[in-house]
Write a protein that holds these residues in place. Structure first.
Motif, PDB file in Angstrom:
ATOM      1  N   ALA A 189       0.826  -1.208   0.000  1.00 37.92           N
ATOM      2  CA  ALA A 189       0.000   0.000   0.000  1.00 37.92           C
ATOM      3  C   ALA A 189       0.858   1.254   0.000  1.00 37.92           C
ATOM      4  O   ALA A 189       0.573   2.222  -0.721  1.00 37.92           O
ATOM      5  CB  ALA A 189      -0.934  -0.002   1.207  1.00 37.92           C
ATOM      6  N   TYR A 190       1.929   1.255   0.784  1.00 33.94           N
ATOM      7  CA  TYR A 190       2.844   2.400   0.814  1.00 33.94           C
ATOM      8  C   TYR A 190       3.510   2.595  -0.548  1.00 33.94           C
ATOM      9  O   TYR A 190       3.659   3.717  -1.024  1.00 33.94           O
ATOM     10  CB  TYR A 190       3.906   2.200   1.898  1.00 33.94           C
ATOM     11  N   LEU A 210       2.312   1.749  -3.482  1.00 30.04           N
ATOM     12  CA  LEU A 210       1.322   2.306  -4.407  1.00 30.04           C
ATOM     13  C   LEU A 210       1.063   3.779  -4.123  1.00 30.04           C
ATOM     14  O   LEU A 210       0.882   4.573  -5.047  1.00 30.04           O
ATOM     15  CB  LEU A 210       0.013   1.513  -4.307  1.00 30.04           C
ATOM     16  N   TYR A 211       1.071   4.162  -2.849  1.00 30.53           N
ATOM     17  CA  TYR A 211       0.866   5.553  -2.475  1.00 30.53           C
ATOM     18  C   TYR A 211       2.028   6.433  -2.966  1.00 30.53           C
ATOM     19  O   TYR A 211       1.815   7.534  -3.463  1.00 30.53           O
ATOM     20  CB  TYR A 211       0.733   5.649  -0.955  1.00 30.53           C
ATOM     21  N   LYS A 212       3.251   5.923  -2.845  1.00 31.99           N
ATOM     22  CA  LYS A 212       4.431   6.697  -3.238  1.00 31.99           C
ATOM     23  C   LYS A 212       4.741   6.600  -4.733  1.00 31.99           C
ATOM     24  O   LYS A 212       5.678   7.230  -5.210  1.00 31.99           O
ATOM     25  CB  LYS A 212       5.661   6.235  -2.450  1.00 31.99           C
ATOM     26  N   TRP A 213       3.970   5.831  -5.472  1.00 30.63           N
ATOM     27  CA  TRP A 213       4.238   5.621  -6.883  1.00 30.63           C
ATOM     28  C   TRP A 213       4.213   6.938  -7.656  1.00 30.63           C
ATOM     29  O   TRP A 213       5.081   7.200  -8.481  1.00 30.63           O
ATOM     30  CB  TRP A 213       3.214   4.658  -7.455  1.00 30.63           C
ATOM     31  N   LYS A 214       3.251   7.777  -7.379  1.00 29.63           N
ATOM     32  CA  LYS A 214       3.124   9.047  -8.102  1.00 29.63           C
ATOM     33  C   LYS A 214       4.252  10.015  -7.752  1.00 29.63           C
ATOM     34  O   LYS A 214       4.670  10.806  -8.589  1.00 29.63           O
ATOM     35  CB  LYS A 214       1.778   9.709  -7.774  1.00 29.63           C
ATOM     36  N   SER A 215       4.734   9.957  -6.526  1.00 27.71           N
ATOM     37  CA  SER A 215       5.745  10.926  -6.098  1.00 27.71           C
ATOM     38  C   SER A 215       7.129  10.301  -5.992  1.00 27.71           C
ATOM     39  O   SER A 215       7.898  10.646  -5.096  1.00 27.71           O
ATOM     40  CB  SER A 215       5.335  11.520  -4.751  1.00 27.71           C
ATOM     41  N   ARG A 216       7.449   9.399  -6.883  1.00 25.28           N
ATOM     42  CA  ARG A 216       8.743   8.737  -6.825  1.00 25.28           C
ATOM     43  C   ARG A 216       9.864   9.590  -7.410  1.00 25.28           C
ATOM     44  O   ARG A 216      11.024   9.205  -7.382  1.00 25.28           O
ATOM     45  CB  ARG A 216       8.680   7.373  -7.495  1.00 25.28           C
TER      46      ARG A 216
END
Length: 83
Positions: free
Chosen positions: A42-43, A45-51
């Motif tokens: 889940a973390y 997937l959450y950080k995927w956009k702000s990688r």
């Protein structure tokens, strides 16, 4: 004449919820490892956009290694706990 083939059906009478609770008490690190794995996914997937400028493949490899490490750690602690 005694019947040796009588099988106690009490384990078949329990519902899914009580069976899950019983299994979690027998091996407490299995649900901990599963929850940790789900939290790391889940973390990720959450950080995927702000990688940032990190490649997607590198990000996925890091998340996979973190999730596997958590599960292996939980399994290792579980083995130590059970002995």
């Amino acid at each position: 004449m005694s019947s040796d083939t009588d099988v106690s059906l009490s384990s078949y009478d329990e519902d899914q919820g009580s069976k899950l609770i019983r299994k979690a008490r027998e091996a407490p690190f299995v649900p901990i490892g599963t929850a940790g794995f789900a939290a790391i996914v889940a973390y990720g997937l959450y950080k995927w956009k702000s990688r940032g400028d990190t490649k997607m493949s590198v990000h996925l490899i890091h998340m996979r290694v973190a999730a596997q490490g958590f599960v292996v750690g939980a399994m290792t602690l579980g083995m130590g706990y059970s002995k």
